[in-house]
Design an enzyme around this catalytic site. Sequence first.
Site, PDB file in Angstrom:
ATOM      1  N   ASP A   1       0.119  -1.652  -0.054  1.00 37.29           N
ATOM      2  CA  ASP A   1       0.276  -0.392  -0.172  1.00 37.29           C
ATOM      3  C   ASP A   1       0.684   0.860   0.186  1.00 37.29           C
ATOM      4  OD1 ASP A   1      -2.425   1.384  -0.050  1.00 37.29           O
ATOM      5  OD2 ASP A   1      -3.334   1.147   2.127  1.00 37.29           O
ATOM      6  N   GLY A   2       0.102   1.948  -0.396  1.00 38.60           N
ATOM      7  CA  GLY A   2       0.713   3.772  -0.566  1.00 38.60           C
ATOM      8  C   GLY A   2       1.282   4.173  -1.641  1.00 38.60           C
TER       9      GLY A   2
ATOM     10  N   GLY B   1       0.229   5.010  -4.800  1.00 34.28           N
ATOM     11  CA  GLY B   1      -0.901   6.657  -5.070  1.00 34.28           C
ATOM     12  C   GLY B   1      -0.151   7.588  -4.170  1.00 34.28           C
TER      13      GLY B   1
ATOM     14  N   TRP C   1       3.153   8.102  -2.276  1.00 29.49           N
ATOM     15  CA  TRP C   1       4.018   8.459  -2.820  1.00 29.49           C
ATOM     16  C   TRP C   1       4.537   8.301  -4.210  1.00 29.49           C
ATOM     17  CZ3 TRP C   1       7.043   7.307  -7.379  1.00 29.49           C
ATOM     18  CH2 TRP C   1       8.827   7.444  -6.744  1.00 29.49           C
TER      19      TRP C   1
ATOM     20  N   ARG D   1      -0.335   8.981 -10.265  1.00 27.91           N
ATOM     21  CA  ARG D   1      -0.861   7.863  -9.149  1.00 27.91           C
ATOM     22  C   ARG D   1       0.249   6.480 -10.053  1.00 27.91           C
ATOM     23  NH1 ARG D   1      -4.058   7.581  -4.940  1.00 27.91           N
ATOM     24  NH2 ARG D   1      -4.023   5.223  -5.405  1.00 27.91           N
TER      25      ARG D   1
ATOM     26  N   ASN E   1     -10.502  -2.575  -5.889  1.00 28.10           N
ATOM     27  CA  ASN E   1      -9.697  -1.669  -6.575  1.00 28.10           C
ATOM     28  C   ASN E   1      -9.870  -1.419  -8.074  1.00 28.10           C
ATOM     29  OD1 ASN E   1      -6.900  -3.426  -4.842  1.00 28.10           O
ATOM     30  ND2 ASN E   1      -7.871  -0.892  -4.439  1.00 28.10           N
TER      31      ASN E   1
ATOM     32  N   LEU F   1      -7.377  -4.745   7.351  1.00 24.47           N
ATOM     33  CA  LEU F   1      -6.570  -5.651   6.370  1.00 24.47           C
ATOM     34  C   LEU F   1      -7.243  -5.904   4.370  1.00 24.47           C
ATOM     35  CD1 LEU F   1      -7.248  -8.997   8.126  1.00 24.47           C
ATOM     36  CD2 LEU F   1      -5.542  -8.529   7.581  1.00 24.47           C
ATOM     37  N   SER F   2      -7.994  -4.718   4.476  1.00 23.73           N
ATOM     38  CA  SER F   2      -8.743  -4.196   3.518  1.00 23.73           C
ATOM     39  C   SER F   2      -9.076  -5.430   2.448  1.00 23.73           C
ATOM     40  CB  SER F   2      -7.893  -3.307   2.758  1.00 23.73           C
ATOM     41  OG  SER F   2      -7.547  -2.347   3.432  1.00 23.73           O
TER      42      SER F   2
HETATM   43  C1  IPE Z   1      -5.173  -2.822  -0.252  1.00 20.77           C
HETATM   44  O1  IPE Z   1      -4.747  -1.160  -0.436  1.00 20.77           O
HETATM   45  C2  IPE Z   1      -5.838  -3.815  -1.555  1.00 20.77           C
HETATM   46  C3  IPE Z   1      -4.214  -4.014  -2.485  1.00 20.77           C
HETATM   47  C4  IPE Z   1      -2.711  -3.876  -1.452  1.00 20.77           C
HETATM   48  C5  IPE Z   1      -3.957  -4.592  -3.811  1.00 20.77           C
HETATM   49  P1  IPE Z   1      -6.854  -0.480  -0.852  1.00 20.77           P
HETATM   50  O2  IPE Z   1      -5.579   0.735  -0.810  1.00 20.77           O
HETATM   51  O3  IPE Z   1      -7.555  -0.075  -1.975  1.00 20.77           O
HETATM   52  O4  IPE Z   1      -6.669  -1.177   0.638  1.00 20.77           O
HETATM   53  P2  IPE Z   1      -7.764   0.992   1.433  1.00 20.77           P
HETATM   54  O5  IPE Z   1      -8.957   1.757   0.550  1.00 20.77           O
HETATM   55  O6  IPE Z   1      -7.005   2.263   2.002  1.00 20.77           O
HETATM   56  O7  IPE Z   1      -8.533   0.276   2.641  1.00 20.77           O
HETATM   57  C1  IPE Z   2      -1.465   0.151  -3.371  1.00 18.13           C
HETATM   58  O1  IPE Z   2      -1.425   1.453  -3.272  1.00 18.13           O
HETATM   59  C2  IPE Z   2      -1.706  -0.149  -4.482  1.00 18.13           C
HETATM   60  C3  IPE Z   2      -3.137  -1.004  -5.535  1.00 18.13           C
HETATM   61  C4  IPE Z   2      -3.911  -0.909  -4.317  1.00 18.13           C
HETATM   62  C5  IPE Z   2      -3.127  -1.083  -6.243  1.00 18.13           C
HETATM   63  P1  IPE Z   2      -2.645   2.645  -3.424  1.00 18.13           P
HETATM   64  O2  IPE Z   2      -2.881   2.546  -4.765  1.00 18.13           O
HETATM   65  O3  IPE Z   2      -3.355   2.152  -3.039  1.00 18.13           O
HETATM   66  O4  IPE Z   2      -2.366   4.035  -2.875  1.00 18.13           O
HETATM   67  P2  IPE Z   2      -2.135   4.810  -1.489  1.00 18.13           P
HETATM   68  O5  IPE Z   2      -3.103   3.978  -0.473  1.00 18.13           O
HETATM   69  O6  IPE Z   2      -3.222   5.481  -2.590  1.00 18.13           O
HETATM   70  O7  IPE Z   2      -1.239   5.855  -1.116  1.00 18.13           O
HETATM   71 MG    MG Z   3      -4.237   2.534  -0.441  1.00 23.90          MG
END
Ligand code: IPE
Ligand code: IPE
Ligand code: MG
Length: 233
Positions: free
Chosen positions: A20-21, A23, A25, A33, A68, A188-189
């Site tokens: 995660d993170g 976007g 970053w 993103r 997603n 855990l999402s």
């Molecule tokens: C969880 O991250 C899904 C993946 C890492 C693929 P999300 O960014 O989608 O989760 P939420 O929305 O913050 O719970």
């Molecule tokens: C995780 O990064 C990758 C996926 C869920 C595809 P994010 O896209 O959720 O990044 P943030 O949480 O918005 O920073």
């Molecule tokens: Mg995320």
Amino acid sequence: MKSDTKNNLKIPNHIAFIMDGNGRWATKRLLPRKAGHKEGVKTMKKVIADCVELGIKYISFYAFSTENKNRPKDEVDALMKLIRDNIYVMLKELIDKGVRVVFMGDLSYFSEDIRESLERVIAESADGKKAVVNIGLNYGSRDEIVKAVNECIEEGVSVDEASFARHLYTAQLPDPDVIVRTSGEMRLSNFMLYQAAYSEMIVTKTLWPDFGRKDLESILREYSDRERRFGKI
Ligand code: IPE
Ligand code: IPE
Ligand code: MG
């Protein structure tokens, strides 16, 4: 959990990453993103190599969740392009080193060309003995649980813990010993809700594209210090 140690670290049998993170970053750098997702793919490749080198046998990644899919179309399109362009190329080198790759999730969502590359990765890596890499694509644990129950019903199988687990995407994998989530979020999402029953949770503030060997070692140190009780005293 294996009792082997490397640099006095307990090496988990199965480590899972909620990556995660990406976007955030990119946004921090005033980049789109999708630039974060691209960087995240590079991180994933390095982390697999590090985990294999450390002797971890099962390595799971949450790459794209069922939820997603509901992101804006341009982001979903960018993620599909990233999968299409990178999945085989990224994994080829690891496959050649003996890594077996499997996927979990409803793969029927993906376009035919993506499904073909996934099939190619599965087929070419099938004999890999060094480690198993499991990648969640259009994966959601609720979807997985409902699917498992329906399959048991359709097959007339009575549902118990063993028969149920055999119908999960993770049927061939042990439960994760440790689940790592980057970017500081403590949830855990919809990831491995059933399999996580006794997993150690470790959250790091590091954003996934910045995650490196030092972060991995610090996670393994923390894991090594945890006392796992499994309900016993
Ligand atoms: C969880 O991250 C899904 C993946 C890492 C693929 P999300 O960014 O989608 O989760 P939420 O929305 O913050 O719970
Ligand atoms: C995780 O990064 C990758 C996926 C869920 C595809 P994010 O896209 O959720 O990044 P943030 O949480 O918005 O920073
Ligand atoms: Mg995320």
